[in-house]
Enzyme design. Structure first.
Site: not given
Ligand SMILES: C[S@@+](CC[C@H](N)C(=O)[O-])C[C@H]1O[C@@H](n2cnc3c(N)ncnc32)[C@H](O)[C@@H]1O
Length: 413
Positions: A24-25, A45, A183, A206, A228, A259-260, A289, A343
């Protein structure tokens, strides 16, 4: 009398380091040696499966037997990772004879070198020695690690990735990091993504990035809210690309927080190309994602042994009969595995009707996960035949992920 240790940073690249012991070490010590580029000779060994994998992959040399003095031929350092103090003492005696520093897991007082508790922060490595008390060293290390996550950035250089590589007229050359924010739960950003965020001069965020991440930015950081930016979607994308390029060319470290994951329906590729065209270096930090995290947060594994051997992630932003659609919904209907639709709420009725028309059973389990991993997460469970109507009745809204397939029920006891 005990003297203070003398700290050093060993540059081990290509240099022989002997590790005695395969338990382990050693399993804990070897990765950092390999990371430093050391030429590791492992004498034991038997090996743990993790060390065995490193040996099988050719990352180190394994000698499957007990230690003999000749093992230290050409060594710069030896790590003794065995419990047996007699065996350890005989290794360290040979090392002392040959003036090779020796770290001992069994007896720190008998060692000629100590391994510190370490935290790595980009190009910066902080090593802490606790005066012979490893727990004290770890406590101090943890406190420093937490501080560094926030503090290293303000001078804008120490923690910046590849800080040495780009200076223009004495000024730090700008760069962009495309960072996946995860997410929704702010804790689901990666460690690297978080570190870069704390180092940013400009953050272009975003709509779907977790607000709490932005709350923790330094006050002097310029925050650009990409959601925006006016004009239509493609015009807005051009604006965003321009902001990334302009700020970076002006010398800023720009984090584009998405996001994601930046490359899953995230237009990260376009942003990378725009930066590359302008000669701006880009680091891409993948994110968690929603296509996998949203089902997971609802207790749905996108694959489950014996249930699904594939999962397909598809965008539902265009209706199946839309001329611009690139999705073969008829082909997807013929698959048995999991379908994850992003989406897709607006077009869900048309999508489910198309899947059923091409052979997917209306009884197939389906679920909708809204605002996954956040405090407002909602989950709807239904079937392919009914999910579009159920969704309307439940008044679910974007962002949401639709999951179709037997995995939806896989964990239901
Ligand atoms: C423009 S896409 C971007 C996806 C993002 N790049 C990812 O990997 O999650 C946006 C879509 O991701 C999904 N989404 C993103 N965040 C979410 C969440 N927290 N819960 C459910 N769906 C999510 C939805 O379908 C949303 O319309």
């Amino acid at each position: 009398m005990t003297s203070n240790p003398y700290p050093l940073g060993l540059r081990l690249h290509g240099r022989r380091v002997v590790v005695v012991g395969g338990g382990a070490v050693a399993t804990r010590r070897v990765p950092a040696l390999l990371d430093a580029g050391a030429d590791v000779l492992l004498v034991a060994p038997e090996l743990t499966p993790a060390l065995r994998a490193q040996a099988d992959a050719g990352r180190l040399h394994w000698v499957p037997r007990r230690f003999v003095p000749e093992d230290l031929d050409g060594a710069w350092l030896v790590q003794v990772a065995v419990d047996d103090s007699m065996a350890a003492a005989s290794v360290s005696a040979v090392a002392a004879e040959r003036r090779i520093f020796c770290v001992r897991a069994d007896d720190r007082t008998a060692a000629t070198a100590w391994t510190p508790a370490v935290t790595r922060h980009g190009p910066v490595t902080v090593a802490v020695l606790g005066g012979g008390d490893p727990r004290r060293a770890m406590t101090v290390r943890d406190a420093i690690r937490d501080l560094l996550a926030v503090r290293l950035a303000p001078d804008g250089s120490a923690g910046r990735p590849d800080a040495s590589s780009g200076t223009a007229g004495g000024r730090q050359a700008g760069r962009v990091a495309l960072v996946g924010a995860g997410p929704g739960d702010p804790e689901l950003i990666t460690v690297k993504g978080w570190r870069l965020l704390t180092e940013a001069d400009v953050v272009v965020a975003d709509r779907l990035v977790p607000g709490l991440l932005l709350d923790e930015l330094r006050p002097d950081v310029e925050l650009v809210d990409a959601s925006k930016i006016p004009y239509g979607p493609s015009r807005a994308q051009e604006e965003i690309n321009q902001i990334l390029v302009d700020r970076a060319l002006a010398g800023a470290f720009v984090v584009r927080l998405k996001g994601g994951d930046p490359y899953v329906f995230g237009r990260g590729g376009e942003e990378l190309l725009a930066c590359a065209a302008a000669g701006v270096p880009v680091t891409v930090v993948p994110g968690v994602t929603s296509s996998i995290a949203a089902p997971a947060a609802a207790g749905i594994p996108v694959t489950h042994r014996g249930v699904a051997h594939e999962f397909t992630v598809v965008s539902g932003h265009l209706a199946p009969d839309a001329p611009a659609s690139l999705v073969r919904w008829d082909a997807l209907a013929g698959l048995h595995g999991t379908l994850v639709i992003l989406m897709g709420l607006k077009n869900l009725a048309a999508i489910t009707a198309t899947l059923i028309a091409h052979g997917r059973s209306p009884q197939t389990p389906a679920a909708v996960v809204q605002e996954a991993t956040t405090g407002t997460q909602r989950v709807l469970r239904s079937t392919l035949g009914e999910v579009a109507a159920d969704l309307l009745a439940a008044e679910l809204r974007p962002p949401a992920v639709v999951v179709v397939g037997d995995v939806v029920d896989a964990l239901d006891g």
